[in-house]
Write an enzyme that holds these catalytic residues in place. Sequence first.
Site, short mmCIF file in Angstrom:
data_model
loop_
_atom_site.label_atom_id
_atom_site.label_comp_id
_atom_site.label_asym_id
_atom_site.label_seq_id
_atom_site.Cartn_x
_atom_site.Cartn_y
_atom_site.Cartn_z
N LYS A 9 0.83 -1.20 0.00
CA LYS A 9 0.00 0.00 0.00
C LYS A 9 0.88 1.27 0.00
CE LYS A 9 -3.78 -2.43 2.37
NZ LYS A 9 -4.82 -2.31 3.42
N TYR A 49 -12.09 -2.74 -3.75
CA TYR A 49 -12.64 -2.71 -2.40
C TYR A 49 -14.17 -2.61 -2.40
CZ TYR A 49 -8.09 -2.51 -0.02
OH TYR A 49 -6.85 -2.81 0.49
N ASN A 112 -2.00 -0.15 6.93
CA ASN A 112 -1.47 -1.44 7.40
C ASN A 112 -0.62 -2.16 6.37
OD1 ASN A 112 -3.48 -2.22 5.71
ND2 ASN A 112 -4.76 -3.19 7.26
N HIS A 115 -1.93 -5.60 1.35
CA HIS A 115 -3.20 -6.29 1.10
C HIS A 115 -2.88 -7.69 0.60
CE1 HIS A 115 -7.09 -7.42 -0.60
NE2 HIS A 115 -6.41 -7.84 -1.65
N GLU A 126 -9.31 -10.41 -8.12
CA GLU A 126 -8.32 -9.34 -7.90
C GLU A 126 -7.14 -9.47 -8.86
OE1 GLU A 126 -7.42 -9.60 -3.72
OE2 GLU A 126 -9.44 -8.97 -3.13
P1 IDP Z 1 -7.72 -6.98 5.40
O1 IDP Z 1 -6.88 -6.02 4.59
O2 IDP Z 1 -6.97 -7.45 6.62
O3 IDP Z 1 -8.31 -8.09 4.59
P2 IDP Z 1 -10.40 -5.80 5.47
O4 IDP Z 1 -11.35 -5.98 6.58
O5 IDP Z 1 -10.67 -6.51 4.18
O6 IDP Z 1 -8.94 -6.12 6.02
O7 IDP Z 1 -10.34 -4.23 5.18
C1 IDP Z 1 -9.69 -3.73 4.04
C2 IDP Z 1 -8.80 -2.57 4.45
O8 IDP Z 1 -9.63 -1.49 4.89
C3 IDP Z 1 -7.89 -2.85 5.63
O9 IDP Z 1 -6.69 -3.49 5.25
C4 IDP Z 1 -7.64 -1.48 6.18
O10 IDP Z 1 -6.67 -0.77 5.38
C5 IDP Z 1 -9.00 -0.82 5.97
N1 IDP Z 1 -9.88 -0.97 7.15
C6 IDP Z 1 -10.62 -2.04 7.49
N2 IDP Z 1 -11.32 -1.84 8.60
C7 IDP Z 1 -11.03 -0.56 8.98
C8 IDP Z 1 -11.46 0.24 10.09
O11 IDP Z 1 -12.27 -0.16 10.92
N3 IDP Z 1 -10.92 1.48 10.15
C9 IDP Z 1 -10.02 1.95 9.22
N4 IDP Z 1 -9.60 1.22 8.18
C10 IDP Z 1 -10.10 -0.02 8.06
MG MG Z 2 -9.77 -7.98 3.03
#
Ligand code: IDP
Ligand code: MG
Length: 156
Positions: A9, A49, A112, A115, A126
């Site tokens: 990212k 997304y 984070n 992905h 994807e």
């Molecule tokens: P993942 O990347 O671990 O699969 P997902 O739940 O699919 O997590 O969410 C996609 C991305 O959206 C996350 O990696 C993060 O960058 C962002 N995200 C998810 N939940 C939150 C939240 O509650 N607050 C802020 N960002 C979030």
């Molecule tokens: Mg995800």
Amino acid sequence: MERTLILLKPDAVQRQLIGRIISRIEDKGLKIVGLKLRQFPTALIQQHYAVHKERPFYKDLVGFMTSGPVVAMAIEGKNAITVMRTLIGKTNSAEADPGTIRGDLGMSFSNNLVHGSDSAESAATELALFFGDKDEICSWTPVTQTWVYSSEEGVS
Ligand code: IDP
Ligand code: MG
């Protein structure tokens, strides 16, 4: 063998962690079969997304993911989807286990770093989205493969 889509990212690119994250993937024994750095169009990130489009963080997420260059990779290996998700760690980097990429390198829920596709279905969708052109994927066999896997593991 399985393929998964991995994105480094914009925070990973800005923090100049690309090399260290890619090394962790290579060190694990996974194989890079596709790799590019690009600032992806908003429409593509929105599609990627789309599953989160009703979530409160969706708009910020799309803004973040289009704020700068992203590295997209197609990664191959036995159970590559699950292996990569384990290597990446929990979504909230602050809670991710030490030893995982997020656990070792990050503090944030949203920023984070990485992905990884979460299922065979999402990996297929994807990969088609980010590597739609088949010429961008290289099928190759690393010379290390016979040592990364044992002969019983069904990887030839
Ligand atoms: P993942 O990347 O671990 O699969 P997902 O739940 O699919 O997590 O969410 C996609 C991305 O959206 C996350 O990696 C993060 O960058 C962002 N995200 C998810 N939940 C939150 C939240 O509650 N607050 C802020 N960002 C979030
Ligand atoms: Mg995800």
